[in-house]
Design a protein around this motif. Sequence first.
Motif, PDB file in Angstrom:
ATOM      1  N   THR A   1     -16.148   6.619 -65.580  1.00 59.38           N
ATOM      2  CA  THR A   1     -15.496   7.664 -66.362  1.00 59.38           C
ATOM      3  C   THR A   1     -14.843   8.695 -65.456  1.00 59.38           C
ATOM      4  OG1 THR A   1     -17.190   7.383 -68.080  1.00 59.38           O
ATOM      5  CG2 THR A   1     -15.827   9.366 -68.185  1.00 59.38           C
ATOM      6  N   ARG A   2     -13.579   9.008 -65.716  1.00 53.53           N
ATOM      7  CA  ARG A   2     -12.834   9.966 -64.904  1.00 53.53           C
ATOM      8  C   ARG A   2     -12.597  11.293 -65.604  1.00 53.53           C
ATOM      9  NH1 ARG A   2     -14.566   7.295 -61.816  1.00 53.53           N
ATOM     10  NH2 ARG A   2     -13.641   5.903 -60.272  1.00 53.53           N
TER      11      ARG A   2
ATOM     12  N   ALA B   1     -16.285  14.198 -62.786  1.00 48.40           N
ATOM     13  CA  ALA B   1     -15.348  13.904 -63.871  1.00 48.40           C
ATOM     14  C   ALA B   1     -14.690  15.195 -64.347  1.00 48.40           C
ATOM     15  CB  ALA B   1     -16.071  13.215 -65.030  1.00 48.40           C
TER      16      ALA B   1
ATOM     17  N   ILE C   1     -13.829   9.628 -71.914  1.00 46.21           N
ATOM     18  CA  ILE C   1     -14.666   9.814 -73.101  1.00 46.21           C
ATOM     19  C   ILE C   1     -14.196  11.068 -73.821  1.00 46.21           C
ATOM     20  CG2 ILE C   1     -17.004  10.281 -73.948  1.00 46.21           C
ATOM     21  CD1 ILE C   1     -18.096   8.746 -71.579  1.00 46.21           C
TER      22      ILE C   1
ATOM     23  N   SER D   1     -25.320   9.334 -65.876  1.00 44.67           N
ATOM     24  CA  SER D   1     -24.543   8.140 -66.196  1.00 44.67           C
ATOM     25  C   SER D   1     -23.054   8.357 -65.998  1.00 44.67           C
ATOM     26  CB  SER D   1     -24.818   7.714 -67.649  1.00 44.67           C
ATOM     27  OG  SER D   1     -24.562   8.801 -68.538  1.00 44.67           O
ATOM     28  N   VAL D   2     -22.588   9.602 -66.201  1.00 46.58           N
ATOM     29  CA  VAL D   2     -21.181   9.949 -66.012  1.00 46.58           C
ATOM     30  C   VAL D   2     -21.046  10.671 -64.680  1.00 46.58           C
ATOM     31  CG1 VAL D   2     -19.242  11.283 -66.935  1.00 46.58           C
ATOM     32  CG2 VAL D   2     -20.802  10.108 -68.500  1.00 46.58           C
TER      33      VAL D   2
ATOM     34  N   GLY E   1      -7.953   7.571 -68.138  1.00 43.02           N
ATOM     35  CA  GLY E   1      -8.876   8.354 -67.323  1.00 43.02           C
ATOM     36  C   GLY E   1      -8.229   8.798 -66.029  1.00 43.02           C
TER      37      GLY E   1
ATOM     38  N   THR F   1     -20.433   3.411 -67.783  1.00 44.88           N
ATOM     39  CA  THR F   1     -20.020   4.813 -67.853  1.00 44.88           C
ATOM     40  C   THR F   1     -19.751   5.420 -66.480  1.00 44.88           C
ATOM     41  OG1 THR F   1     -22.354   5.478 -67.847  1.00 44.88           O
ATOM     42  CG2 THR F   1     -21.287   5.208 -69.989  1.00 44.88           C
ATOM     43  N   SER F   2     -20.177   4.748 -65.416  1.00 44.29           N
ATOM     44  CA  SER F   2     -19.995   5.308 -64.075  1.00 44.29           C
ATOM     45  C   SER F   2     -18.534   5.349 -63.644  1.00 44.29           C
ATOM     46  CB  SER F   2     -20.809   4.506 -63.055  1.00 44.29           C
ATOM     47  OG  SER F   2     -20.337   3.169 -62.986  1.00 44.29           O
TER      48      SER F   2
ATOM     49  N   LEU G   1     -13.690  13.878 -69.316  1.00 39.84           N
ATOM     50  CA  LEU G   1     -14.354  14.174 -70.579  1.00 39.84           C
ATOM     51  C   LEU G   1     -13.460  15.139 -71.353  1.00 39.84           C
ATOM     52  CD1 LEU G   1     -18.085  14.709 -69.548  1.00 39.84           C
ATOM     53  CD2 LEU G   1     -17.284  13.062 -71.221  1.00 39.84           C
TER      54      LEU G   1
ATOM     55  N   ALA H   1     -25.248  13.777 -69.794  1.00 39.77           N
ATOM     56  CA  ALA H   1     -24.572  13.373 -68.564  1.00 39.77           C
ATOM     57  C   ALA H   1     -25.316  13.862 -67.336  1.00 39.77           C
ATOM     58  CB  ALA H   1     -23.137  13.902 -68.566  1.00 39.77           C
TER      59      ALA H   1
END
Length: 365
Positions: free
Chosen positions: A99-100, A130, A39, A125-126, A154, A96-97, A102, A120
Amino acid sequence: MRRKHPIWKLAIVCFLTMTVGSGCWDSKDIDNRLMIGVIGLEKAPETGLRVWFRFPLPRAGQETSKKDFFTMSQKGFTVPDAMNKLRYKLPKALETSSTRALLLDEPLAKTGLTPFLEFAIRERSVPLDAVVAVVRGNMERIFSSPNPTGELSGIYTKLFFEPYAGGIPRKNVTKLWEVYAKFYNPFHANLIPVLIEGEKNSFSFGGNAIFISGRMVGEINKDESLLYEIFTRRFHDSEVELMSRSDIRIVHNHTRIATSLEGGKPIIKIDCSLVTVLIDSSRQRKLNESEIIAELESDLNGHAKSLFEKTQREGADVFGFGNRFRSRLEPSQYDHWNEMFKSAEISYSFHIDMRNTGLEFIDSK
């Protein structure tokens, strides 16, 4: 005469039967989810925020598109607002889980991160592990360009920092939970890596951004980042220090920190023991061990001096030294640690052990 079962036993049996037969009414198959790899948060003039998403594609989708990912962006007042608007455009659910990483746009980082990262932590959710980084360059090009080594979106960013992959001591890896924890810790400022847009690759490491109250206020370079890793005991693996007439590999570090409070002034003493190996030397002039150690010590002292000048000028204790003074200060003094750190007396010394290895032995005299 048969004994009748109590009514409560019958009720339990009926409940268990209904539970097993009902299934998960709110579940979604993996085929109906879009897994988010990374993201990106970018400052937008109209709404204040543009959110970038990069989705890895399954093999079936790669045959027609010939790409292993696709990218979308959405404007919004907040990250959840942008996600909700994006859902009106997609045929599948956002996941969103997965996501590696930001990635934060530099102009956005200079205005403040707290309002944009709070979702977050509140929503969970993230993933809290990350990787977080500041991006200097075109966010659209970074998100739309394929990764040079072929990893899914990601994962490339995460591997870029991880010690077991592309991570080296100068690359300071920062996780989402660390960023948010330091937002509310008056004794520890944030230090977030800076990624610079590359010409052929996605990005390159440029240093670390200094944050105060969630806002980017300064930056340290790669060499100063190495000293940060040494002083904070985050040093891992090994790192090469390039000098004028020799190249040295630092293979081990042990740092001892002593603190005291004298007349309300913090006193911080740092003692570093380094084990090094000579990996290359000048062919024009033969150096002995003491000359190489003296030059290395001079370089490290120069980097340390510059590092503390930058952080103390901003009152940014990115090292977490203030945590050592927590029990010696009154709670009313906690919020004044930034000013106390500016006037702190910080001294440091390096003890270098040179291992004489290689094809040609150096003179130890």
